[in-house]
Scaffold this motif. Structure first.
Motif, mmCIF file in Angstrom:
data_model
loop_
_atom_site.group_PDB
_atom_site.id
_atom_site.type_symbol
_atom_site.label_atom_id
_atom_site.label_comp_id
_atom_site.label_asym_id
_atom_site.label_seq_id
_atom_site.Cartn_x
_atom_site.Cartn_y
_atom_site.Cartn_z
ATOM 1 N N ARG A 75 -43.835 16.226 -0.073
ATOM 2 C CA ARG A 75 -42.634 15.475 0.291
ATOM 3 C C ARG A 75 -41.382 16.010 -0.404
ATOM 4 N NH1 ARG A 75 -42.211 10.617 -3.379
ATOM 5 N NH2 ARG A 75 -43.885 10.848 -4.921
ATOM 6 N N ALA A 76 -41.547 16.673 -1.563
ATOM 7 C CA ALA A 76 -40.391 17.254 -2.244
ATOM 8 C C ALA A 76 -39.883 18.508 -1.543
ATOM 9 C CB ALA A 76 -40.739 17.586 -3.690
ATOM 10 N N LEU A 77 -40.689 19.068 -0.646
ATOM 11 C CA LEU A 77 -40.300 20.272 0.086
ATOM 12 C C LEU A 77 -39.803 19.969 1.497
ATOM 13 C CD1 LEU A 77 -43.443 22.479 -0.741
ATOM 14 C CD2 LEU A 77 -41.372 22.169 -2.126
ATOM 15 N N ALA A 78 -40.011 18.751 1.945
ATOM 16 C CA ALA A 78 -39.850 18.414 3.361
ATOM 17 C C ALA A 78 -38.445 18.633 3.900
ATOM 18 C CB ALA A 78 -40.275 16.960 3.597
ATOM 19 N N ASP A 79 -37.426 18.566 3.060
ATOM 20 C CA ASP A 79 -36.048 18.714 3.536
ATOM 21 C C ASP A 79 -35.463 20.094 3.274
ATOM 22 O OD1 ASP A 79 -35.906 16.122 4.532
ATOM 23 O OD2 ASP A 79 -35.320 15.291 2.588
ATOM 24 N N LEU A 80 -36.257 21.041 2.791
ATOM 25 C CA LEU A 80 -35.747 22.391 2.573
ATOM 26 C C LEU A 80 -35.438 23.064 3.913
ATOM 27 C CD1 LEU A 80 -38.124 23.687 -0.244
ATOM 28 C CD2 LEU A 80 -35.712 23.057 -0.481
ATOM 29 N N PRO A 81 -34.419 23.901 3.956
ATOM 30 C CA PRO A 81 -34.078 24.554 5.222
ATOM 31 C C PRO A 81 -35.211 25.471 5.683
ATOM 32 C CG PRO A 81 -32.867 25.548 3.396
ATOM 33 C CD PRO A 81 -33.517 24.309 2.862
ATOM 34 N N GLY A 82 -35.590 25.369 6.940
ATOM 35 C CA GLY A 82 -36.610 26.235 7.501
ATOM 36 C C GLY A 82 -38.028 25.919 7.074
ATOM 37 N N ILE A 83 -38.253 24.744 6.491
ATOM 38 C CA ILE A 83 -39.592 24.421 5.988
ATOM 39 C C ILE A 83 -40.605 24.334 7.131
ATOM 40 C CG2 ILE A 83 -39.228 21.923 6.065
ATOM 41 C CD1 ILE A 83 -41.200 23.904 3.383
ATOM 42 N N GLU A 84 -40.144 23.988 8.334
ATOM 43 C CA GLU A 84 -41.067 23.843 9.460
ATOM 44 C C GLU A 84 -41.717 25.179 9.835
ATOM 45 O OE1 GLU A 84 -36.987 24.736 10.844
ATOM 46 O OE2 GLU A 84 -37.837 23.157 9.551
ATOM 47 N N ALA A 85 -41.096 26.299 9.438
ATOM 48 C CA ALA A 85 -41.652 27.618 9.742
ATOM 49 C C ALA A 85 -42.312 28.268 8.524
ATOM 50 C CB ALA A 85 -40.553 28.532 10.275
ATOM 51 N N ALA A 86 -42.393 27.527 7.416
ATOM 52 C CA ALA A 86 -42.910 28.100 6.175
ATOM 53 C C ALA A 86 -44.432 28.222 6.196
ATOM 54 C CB ALA A 86 -42.491 27.228 4.990
ATOM 55 N N LYS A 87 -44.930 29.199 5.454
ATOM 56 C CA LYS A 87 -46.348 29.227 5.115
ATOM 57 C C LYS A 87 -46.539 28.227 3.983
ATOM 58 C CE LYS A 87 -49.879 32.040 2.857
ATOM 59 N NZ LYS A 87 -50.167 33.332 2.160
ATOM 60 N N VAL A 88 -47.367 27.223 4.193
ATOM 61 C CA VAL A 88 -47.574 26.166 3.198
ATOM 62 C C VAL A 88 -49.047 26.166 2.809
ATOM 63 C CG1 VAL A 88 -47.403 23.694 2.729
ATOM 64 C CG2 VAL A 88 -45.698 24.800 4.202
ATOM 65 N N TRP A 89 -49.311 26.161 1.508
ATOM 66 C CA TRP A 89 -50.704 26.161 1.063
ATOM 67 C C TRP A 89 -50.833 25.541 -0.327
ATOM 68 C CZ3 TRP A 89 -47.430 30.128 0.229
ATOM 69 C CH2 TRP A 89 -47.511 30.863 -0.960
ATOM 70 N N GLU A 90 -52.050 25.137 -0.651
ATOM 71 C CA GLU A 90 -52.367 24.652 -1.991
ATOM 72 C C GLU A 90 -52.787 25.837 -2.844
ATOM 73 O OE1 GLU A 90 -55.479 21.704 -4.365
ATOM 74 O OE2 GLU A 90 -55.415 21.704 -2.177
ATOM 75 N N PRO A 91 -52.092 26.090 -3.968
ATOM 76 C CA PRO A 91 -52.472 27.229 -4.799
ATOM 77 C C PRO A 91 -53.911 27.106 -5.306
ATOM 78 C CG PRO A 91 -50.850 25.834 -5.903
ATOM 79 C CD PRO A 91 -50.926 25.364 -4.506
ATOM 80 N N GLU A 92 -54.625 28.206 -5.289
ATOM 81 C CA GLU A 92 -56.022 28.220 -5.687
ATOM 82 C C GLU A 92 -56.169 27.976 -7.188
ATOM 83 O OE1 GLU A 92 -58.738 28.495 -3.868
ATOM 84 O OE2 GLU A 92 -57.661 28.682 -1.967
ATOM 85 N N PRO A 93 -57.269 27.362 -7.600
ATOM 86 C CA PRO A 93 -57.527 27.207 -9.037
ATOM 87 C C PRO A 93 -57.648 28.570 -9.727
ATOM 88 C CG PRO A 93 -59.012 25.840 -7.731
ATOM 89 C CD PRO A 93 -58.313 26.755 -6.768
ATOM 90 N N ALA A 94 -57.261 28.602 -11.002
ATOM 91 C CA ALA A 94 -57.436 29.788 -11.848
ATOM 92 C C ALA A 94 -56.889 31.055 -11.196
ATOM 93 C CB ALA A 94 -58.909 29.955 -12.213
ATOM 94 N N THR A 95 -55.786 30.933 -10.482
ATOM 95 C CA THR A 95 -55.169 32.062 -9.788
ATOM 96 C C THR A 95 -53.685 32.119 -10.142
ATOM 97 O OG1 THR A 95 -56.721 31.855 -7.951
ATOM 98 C CG2 THR A 95 -54.715 33.104 -7.542
ATOM 99 N N VAL A 96 -53.229 33.280 -10.559
ATOM 100 C CA VAL A 96 -51.826 33.449 -10.933
ATOM 101 C C VAL A 96 -51.019 33.883 -9.711
ATOM 102 C CG1 VAL A 96 -50.203 34.782 -12.327
ATOM 103 C CG2 VAL A 96 -52.358 33.991 -13.338
ATOM 104 N N TYR A 97 -49.935 33.173 -9.437
ATOM 105 C CA TYR A 97 -48.983 33.531 -8.394
ATOM 106 C C TYR A 97 -47.660 33.889 -9.065
ATOM 107 C CZ TYR A 97 -52.283 31.099 -5.329
ATOM 108 O OH TYR A 97 -53.409 30.693 -4.669
ATOM 109 N N PHE A 98 -47.052 34.990 -8.643
ATOM 110 C CA PHE A 98 -45.823 35.411 -9.287
ATOM 111 C C PHE A 98 -44.929 36.142 -8.289
ATOM 112 C CE2 PHE A 98 -43.250 38.264 -12.041
ATOM 113 C CZ PHE A 98 -42.638 37.278 -12.803
ATOM 114 N N TRP A 99 -43.659 35.790 -8.303
ATOM 115 C CA TRP A 99 -42.651 36.457 -7.482
ATOM 116 C C TRP A 99 -41.540 36.957 -8.395
ATOM 117 C CZ3 TRP A 99 -45.348 32.193 -6.125
ATOM 118 C CH2 TRP A 99 -46.000 32.221 -4.892
ATOM 119 N N GLU A 100 -40.985 38.104 -8.048
ATOM 120 C CA GLU A 100 -39.960 38.708 -8.909
ATOM 121 C C GLU A 100 -38.911 39.371 -8.036
ATOM 122 O OE1 GLU A 100 -40.076 40.995 -13.170
ATOM 123 O OE2 GLU A 100 -41.442 41.695 -11.616
ATOM 124 N N ARG A 101 -37.669 39.301 -8.479
ATOM 125 C CA ARG A 101 -36.563 39.925 -7.754
ATOM 126 C C ARG A 101 -36.486 41.407 -8.109
ATOM 127 N NH1 ARG A 101 -32.910 36.392 -5.489
ATOM 128 N NH2 ARG A 101 -31.221 37.908 -5.644
#
Length: 295
Positions: free
Chosen positions: A269-295
Motif C-alpha cells: 500500500r505504500a507503493l500504490a500511488d507511485l507513478p507507473g506502479i501499475e506497470a512495475a515488476k512487483v515481488w517479495e524479496p527472497e530470504p537470505a538474498t542481497v538486492y543492490f542497485w547502484e548509479r
C-alpha cells in the motif's frame, strides 16, 4: 512492527519529487510504528563533508554555530538550519575535528557524508516530515522508517535511520537477539555505538565489514551469518540502495521496479500511488538474498 520505505531513482527527471514521494510512502506506514520517524536523503554533493546534527535547544545552540566552528577549526564553514537539525559543511580533512567539536557542545550527530542528510525526531511521520520540509527535498535516492519502539526508549537518537560511516545508513524492521554480544565484539575492534538500539549495531557491523575491505554486498551477506534474529535491512550508500532479509523472512517486504525507479516498502500500500506502479515488476524479496542497485 515498524515500517520501512526506500526509493532509488533511475530517472533524473523524478529527482525533484524524491522527498514528496518518500513522504507519502512513509506516512502510509504510520500505523506500523507511530512513535518516531526519520528519512535519509541523498541529494546534491557538497564541496566538503556535510555533518548533520540535532539539538534539543536549536534557538540557543545554532545561532553563530558556523562562525564559532570556523574560528575553532580555522577553515570556512557553512550551515543550513532545518528545525531541530543543522547541516554544516566543512572541508573533508576537518571532518573528525568538526564532529568532535560539535559533540563537545552537546549536539547529537545524525550522520556525515558528501551527499547524505538525515532528519529524524519523535512523533508521527506526517509531523516529522512537515517539520523538516522533506517534501521539498530532491535527490537520487532515500530511505525512511517509522518506529514502534520495543527494545529501547522513544528518543531522537533511538529513531532510524542509523549512520555509522560516511554516506552510509540503515533502517531495520525486526529484532536482533545477539546485539549485545555483537556490540562487545565491535567495540574490541574499535567500532563503538552511541545508543542501546539494536539497529545501530547492525549499521555498525556493516560499517566494520566495509572498513575491513568487504563490499556492501559482502557485508550484507555477512550479516546473515553473524547477526542472529529476524530482520529486514534497507541500506543507503552514496550511490546505491540495498535490501536483505534474514533466512526466515517473517517480516513483510515488497519491492517494485520500473524503468524509472526501484521502490521498497514493508507493505504494498505504500507503493500504490507511485507513478507507473501499475506497470512495475512487483515481488517479495527472497530470504537470505542481497538486492543492490547502484548509479
Amino acid at each position: 512492527m515498524c515500517g520501512i520505505v526506500g526509493l532509488f531513482l533511475k530517472n533524473d527527471a523524478l529527482s525533484p519529487r524524491l522527498g514528496d514521494m518518500l513522504t507519502d510512502m512513509l506516512i502510509t506506514m504510520t500505523d506500523r510504528g507511530p512513535d518516531s520517524a526519520g528519512i535519509a536523503i541523498y541529494g546534491e554533493g557538497a564541496e566538503g563533508v556535510k555533518v548533520t546534527v540535532q539539538s534539543e535547544a536549536p534557538a540557543t545552540d545554532f545561532p553563530g554555530l558556523d562562525t564559532a566552528l570556523a574560528a575553532e577549526l580555522g577553515v570556512p564553514v557553512t550551515m543550513k538550519v532545518v528545525d531541530t537539525h543543522a547541516v554544516l559543511v566543512v572541508p573533508e580533512a576537518q571532518e573528525a575535528a568538526a564532529v568532535a567539536a560539535l559533540e563537545a557542545r552537546g549536539l547529537r550527530l545524525m550522520g556525515v557524508g558528501q551527499r547524505m542528510e538525515i532528519y529524524k525526531e519523535t512523533g508521527l511521520p506526517k509531523d516529522v516530515a512537515a517539520r523538516f520540509g522533506i517534501r521539498a527535498m530532491g535527490g537520487t535516492h532515500g530511505i525512511g522508517h517509522t518506529r514502534m519502539a520495543t527494545e529501547s526508549a522513544v528518543t531522537t537518537l533511538g529513531a532510524h535511520p542509523f549512520s555509522t560511516a560516511e554516506d552510509q545508513c540503515l533502517v531495520h524492521n525486526g529484532s536482533l537477539s545477539n546485539h549485545n554480544q555483537m556490540r562487545r565484539v565491535l567495540a574490541k575492534e574499535g567500532f563503538h555505538t552511541r545508543t542501546e538500539n539494536d539497529t545501530e549495531v547492525g549499521a555498525t557491523y556493516i560499517s566494520y565489514r566495509i572498513a575491513k575491505g568487504a563490499s556492501l554486498g559482502e557485508a550484507l551477506e555477512g550479516s546473515l551469518k553473524d547477526l542472529d534474529g529476524f530482520f529486514t535491512f534497507v541500506t543507503g550508500t552514496r550511490d546505491g540502495f540495498g535490501v536483505v532479509r534474514d533466512p526466515i523472512a517473517c517480516k513483510p517486504a515488497v519491492l517494485a521496479e520500473t524503468e524509472d525507479y526501484v521502490a521498497f516498502a514493508s507493505e504494498y500500500r505504500a507503493l500504490a500511488d507511485l507513478p507507473g506502479i501499475e506497470a512495475a515488476k512487483v515481488w517479495e524479496p527472497e530470504p537470505a538474498t542481497v538486492y543492490f542497485w547502484e548509479r
